[in-house]
Structure formats: C-alpha cells, structure tokens
Motif scaffolding. Structure first.
Motif, short mmCIF file in Angstrom:
data_model
loop_
_atom_site.label_atom_id
_atom_site.label_comp_id
_atom_site.label_asym_id
_atom_site.label_seq_id
_atom_site.Cartn_x
_atom_site.Cartn_y
_atom_site.Cartn_z
N ASP A 13 22.49 27.17 8.12
CA ASP A 13 23.44 26.85 7.06
C ASP A 13 22.89 27.31 5.71
OD1 ASP A 13 25.97 25.65 6.38
OD2 ASP A 13 24.83 24.03 5.42
N ASP A 14 21.60 27.07 5.46
CA ASP A 14 20.98 27.51 4.22
C ASP A 14 21.09 29.02 4.07
OD1 ASP A 14 20.30 24.89 3.76
OD2 ASP A 14 18.16 25.16 4.17
N HIS A 16 23.29 30.97 5.43
CA HIS A 16 24.70 31.28 5.17
C HIS A 16 25.02 31.13 3.68
CE1 HIS A 16 29.07 31.16 5.23
NE2 HIS A 16 29.00 29.98 4.63
N TRP A 17 24.63 30.01 3.08
CA TRP A 17 24.97 29.77 1.68
C TRP A 17 24.20 30.70 0.74
CZ3 TRP A 17 29.42 28.17 0.71
CH2 TRP A 17 30.06 27.30 1.56
N LEU A 123 31.26 28.54 -5.64
CA LEU A 123 30.66 27.98 -4.43
C LEU A 123 31.50 26.81 -3.90
CD1 LEU A 123 26.93 28.18 -5.50
CD2 LEU A 123 27.92 29.29 -3.47
N ARG A 126 34.53 27.95 -2.15
CA ARG A 126 34.22 28.48 -0.82
C ARG A 126 33.76 27.41 0.16
NH1 ARG A 126 32.01 34.51 -1.14
NH2 ARG A 126 33.24 35.26 -2.88
N ALA A 128 31.21 24.94 -0.29
CA ALA A 128 29.84 24.42 -0.34
C ALA A 128 29.85 22.97 -0.81
CB ALA A 128 28.98 25.26 -1.28
N THR A 129 28.99 22.17 -0.22
CA THR A 129 28.87 20.77 -0.66
C THR A 129 28.12 20.72 -1.98
OG1 THR A 129 26.76 20.43 0.45
CG2 THR A 129 28.76 19.99 1.75
N THR A 132 24.46 21.28 -1.43
CA THR A 132 24.17 22.69 -1.14
C THR A 132 24.16 23.50 -2.43
OG1 THR A 132 25.08 22.55 1.10
CG2 THR A 132 24.96 24.74 0.11
N ILE A 133 25.15 23.26 -3.29
CA ILE A 133 25.21 23.97 -4.57
C ILE A 133 23.96 23.66 -5.40
CG2 ILE A 133 26.48 24.21 -6.74
CD1 ILE A 133 29.05 23.53 -5.12
N LEU A 136 21.05 25.59 -3.92
CA LEU A 136 21.14 27.03 -4.18
C LEU A 136 20.80 27.38 -5.63
CD1 LEU A 136 24.40 27.97 -2.26
CD2 LEU A 136 22.11 28.91 -1.83
#
Length: 162
Positions: A13-14, A16-17, A123, A126, A128-129, A132-133, A136
């Motif tokens: 998942d990481d 992917h983001w 993000l 698209r 992203a939680t 996650t943002i 990133l």
C-alpha cells in the motif's frame, strides 16, 4: 520486471501511494514541447552544455543564471513551471526564473502551505487516507486534517496555526 515486496499489505500500500504521489507531481510538470529551456538559446549561452548546467542548478558562472532568467521570461510555460517548482519541492534546479535558493528565500510559508494543500487535495481525491497523506508528505496527521477541513470549507487563506 516485477517489484519485489515484503508480502506485507501495508508495504504494498505504501508503494502504491508513493507511486500516486509521483504521478501527481509528474502531471504538474510542464510539457517538454512548451518549455523554452528545452531549446538551445545561442543568443544567450555559449554552448548547450552551459545552458543545461544553468537549468540543472550548476551554472559555471553566475552570468549563466541571468541568461537562464531571460529564457524563462519568454517561456510560455512559466506559470506551469512555477506551480511545478512549488509543488515538487525541487531543491536543485533553476525553475520559474529562480535558483533553488532564491525560491526558498522568496516563497515563504504561504507558498509551502499552498503546495502542501495542492498535494493533500489531489491525494484525498484519489482516495488516500489522512494518515497515508501525512506519511507521504512527512507531516503531522493533525495538520493534514486541518488542511482537509479548510479545503472542505472553501478556505484557501493561509492558516496561521499551520
């Protein structure tokens, strides 16, 4: 060749983001055909190598940055280049008529906030939680939550608490 992963779903998942973030920044990059810096300017530079060095942020002499600035002034992609420079966080190249150090000195906090919110918005769009943002962009989750709240409210003003 497939990319090796650890088998850990969070690692995949990481990855992917990280790819999504790269896609967003690349999408903001002005097209090559529109950039004046991609065409040799013999009236301003003695060689293609010196022109390339100037735009790579490695000018041989300071006057090459002045010549590069003259190229930027006549560039049809200057506004897109400026947006890319802000959002990408480029710390090396000559973009939008400025060296990396000049950009850092003039853009200040409001530009940093605008750049971050551009990425946060895209993000989130698209899927992203918030966490996650934050991961990133290497920012605190509470800051990303505040950005999302302000964007939902339609506020684009600088948040003094940021």
């Amino acid at each position: 060749m497939p990319i090796e992963t650890t088998g850990d779903p969070s690692a995949e998942d990481d990855l992917h983001w990280q790819r999504v973030l790269t896609e967003i920044v690349v999408a903001l990059t002005p097209p090559l055909r529109d950039r004046a810096c991609e065409v040799f300017a013999p009236d301003l530079f003695l060689s293609r190598r010196r022109q390339q060095a100037a735009f790579d942020g490695e000018a041989e002499i300071p006057a090459d940055y002045l010549a590069a600035r003259r190229v930027c002034v006549r560039c049809p992609a200057s506004a897109a280049c400026e947006q890319y420079a802000r959002v990408s966080g480029d710390r090396q190249t000559f973009l939008a008529g400025m060296t990396a150090s000049q950009r850092r000195g003039t853009w200040g906090k409001s530009w940093e906030i605008t750049a971050r919110r551009t990425l946060v918005s895209e993000l989130a769009r698209r899927g992203a939680t918030t966490s996650t943002i934050a991961w990133l962009l290497e920012r605190d989750v509470s800051l990303i939550r505040r950005d999302l709240r302000m964007m939902r409210a339609g506020s684009v003003a600088e948040d003094p608490a940021a």
